[in-house]
Motif scaffolding. Structure first.
Motif, mmCIF file in Angstrom:
data_model
loop_
_atom_site.group_PDB
_atom_site.id
_atom_site.type_symbol
_atom_site.label_atom_id
_atom_site.label_comp_id
_atom_site.label_asym_id
_atom_site.label_seq_id
_atom_site.Cartn_x
_atom_site.Cartn_y
_atom_site.Cartn_z
ATOM 1 N N ARG A 181 36.996 48.393 26.619
ATOM 2 C CA ARG A 181 37.606 48.478 27.569
ATOM 3 C C ARG A 181 36.535 48.781 28.866
ATOM 4 N N ALA A 182 35.651 49.718 28.516
ATOM 5 C CA ALA A 182 34.722 50.207 29.704
ATOM 6 C C ALA A 182 33.987 49.109 30.010
ATOM 7 N N LYS A 183 33.550 48.257 28.870
ATOM 8 C CA LYS A 183 32.575 47.016 29.120
ATOM 9 C C LYS A 183 33.409 45.850 30.026
ATOM 10 N N GLU A 184 34.884 45.774 29.683
ATOM 11 C CA GLU A 184 35.524 44.738 30.523
ATOM 12 C C GLU A 184 35.574 45.289 32.090
ATOM 13 N N ILE A 185 36.147 46.596 32.027
ATOM 14 C CA ILE A 185 36.262 46.952 33.420
ATOM 15 C C ILE A 185 35.077 46.658 34.328
ATOM 16 N N ALA A 186 33.698 47.160 33.492
ATOM 17 C CA ALA A 186 32.630 47.244 34.300
ATOM 18 C C ALA A 186 32.253 45.719 34.587
ATOM 19 N N ALA A 187 32.139 44.823 33.679
ATOM 20 C CA ALA A 187 31.927 43.469 33.939
ATOM 21 C C ALA A 187 32.929 42.860 34.978
ATOM 22 N N ARG A 188 34.348 42.957 34.948
ATOM 23 C CA ARG A 188 34.920 42.541 35.975
ATOM 24 C C ARG A 188 34.617 43.182 37.451
ATOM 25 N N THR A 189 34.237 44.467 37.561
ATOM 26 C CA THR A 189 34.160 44.945 38.861
ATOM 27 C C THR A 189 32.671 44.578 39.659
ATOM 28 N N VAL A 190 31.740 44.139 38.637
ATOM 29 C CA VAL A 190 30.339 43.522 38.905
ATOM 30 C C VAL A 190 30.556 42.317 39.490
ATOM 31 N N ASN A 191 31.341 41.366 38.516
ATOM 32 C CA ASN A 191 31.567 40.036 38.976
ATOM 33 C C ASN A 191 32.335 39.842 40.261
ATOM 34 N N LYS A 192 33.239 40.740 40.622
ATOM 35 C CA LYS A 192 34.073 40.834 41.761
ATOM 36 C C LYS A 192 33.140 41.104 42.976
ATOM 37 N N ASN A 193 32.020 41.987 42.882
ATOM 38 C CA ASN A 193 31.427 42.528 43.792
ATOM 39 C C ASN A 193 30.491 41.344 44.278
ATOM 40 N N ARG A 194 29.987 40.754 43.148
ATOM 41 C CA ARG A 194 29.139 39.519 43.458
ATOM 42 C C ARG A 194 29.881 38.691 44.013
ATOM 43 N N ALA A 195 31.102 38.137 43.431
ATOM 44 C CA ALA A 195 31.760 37.034 44.347
ATOM 45 C C ALA A 195 31.904 37.404 45.913
ATOM 46 N N GLN A 196 32.358 38.599 46.108
ATOM 47 C CA GLN A 196 32.630 39.017 47.486
ATOM 48 C C GLN A 196 31.089 39.160 48.259
ATOM 49 N N SER A 197 30.270 39.376 47.795
ATOM 50 C CA SER A 197 28.889 39.289 48.426
ATOM 51 C C SER A 197 28.231 37.882 48.526
ATOM 52 N N GLY A 198 28.652 37.040 47.733
ATOM 53 C CA GLY A 198 28.192 35.640 47.877
ATOM 54 C C GLY A 198 27.163 35.384 46.726
ATOM 55 N N GLU A 199 26.962 36.143 45.757
ATOM 56 C CA GLU A 199 25.953 36.048 44.590
ATOM 57 C C GLU A 199 26.400 34.884 43.737
ATOM 58 N N SER A 200 27.735 34.869 43.469
ATOM 59 C CA SER A 200 28.194 34.019 42.414
ATOM 60 C C SER A 200 28.275 32.620 42.825
ATOM 61 N N ASP A 201 28.488 31.617 41.763
ATOM 62 C CA ASP A 201 28.279 30.325 42.187
ATOM 63 C C ASP A 201 29.910 29.781 42.186
ATOM 64 N N ALA A 220 33.834 31.577 42.804
ATOM 65 C CA ALA A 220 34.518 32.649 43.091
ATOM 66 C C ALA A 220 36.019 32.116 43.473
ATOM 67 N N SER A 221 37.054 32.998 43.078
ATOM 68 C CA SER A 221 38.511 32.551 43.468
ATOM 69 C C SER A 221 38.670 33.115 44.673
ATOM 70 N N PRO A 222 39.560 32.607 45.519
ATOM 71 C CA PRO A 222 39.811 33.050 46.799
ATOM 72 C C PRO A 222 40.469 34.571 46.719
ATOM 73 N N GLU A 223 40.937 34.830 45.736
ATOM 74 C CA GLU A 223 41.687 35.990 45.545
ATOM 75 C C GLU A 223 40.578 37.205 45.540
ATOM 76 N N SER A 224 39.336 36.890 44.759
ATOM 77 C CA SER A 224 38.534 37.513 44.477
ATOM 78 C C SER A 224 37.540 38.158 45.965
ATOM 79 N N VAL A 225 37.298 36.767 46.656
ATOM 80 C CA VAL A 225 36.637 37.086 47.764
ATOM 81 C C VAL A 225 37.455 37.786 49.030
ATOM 82 N N LYS A 226 38.729 37.341 49.184
ATOM 83 C CA LYS A 226 39.508 37.937 50.163
ATOM 84 C C LYS A 226 39.946 39.248 49.986
ATOM 85 N N ASP A 227 40.274 39.769 48.532
ATOM 86 C CA ASP A 227 40.717 41.064 48.254
ATOM 87 C C ASP A 227 39.641 42.262 48.902
#
Length: 111
Positions: A30-50, A52-59
């Protein structure tokens, strides 16, 4: 698990979130899942990912939100309208664009 696309900053962030989550009593998986989701969402919001869902970017970021919507979704407000709409879209529910939050809750089933 850290990914090759992540830089050293994101790997450090992943490890920090994973350890913090484990310290609060979550299992290793569970800790790995939460950590990966957190990092991936932060990457999406900062434009680092190829992709990204609109929900991730706008939230708001996981750090700002502080777990307000995590865990128990049956609290006074439950899921956001945007989250419910995304679930309705994934389930291909017809008429979802004109539904209110309460109608979306009924359509997707309140969890």
């Amino acid at each position: 698990m850290p990914q090759k696309a992540w830089g050293s900053k994101r790997e450090r962030q992943y490890e920090h979130v994973k350890e913090s989550t484990k310290d609060r009593g979550a299992s290793e998986g569970r800790a790995k899942e939460i950590a990966a989701r957190t990092v991936n969402k932060n990457r999406a919001q900062s434009g680092e990912s190829d992709q990204a869902s609109p929900e991730s970017v706008k939230d708001e970021s996981p750090q700002q939100r502080g777990g307000q919507r995590s865990g128990n979704r049956t609290g006074p407000q439950g899921r956001t309208k945007q989250e419910l709409y995304g679930e309705a879209r994934r389930r291909n529910i017809k008429g979802r664009s004109s539904m209110s939050k309460s109608e979306l809750e009924k359509a997707v089933g309140r969890d």
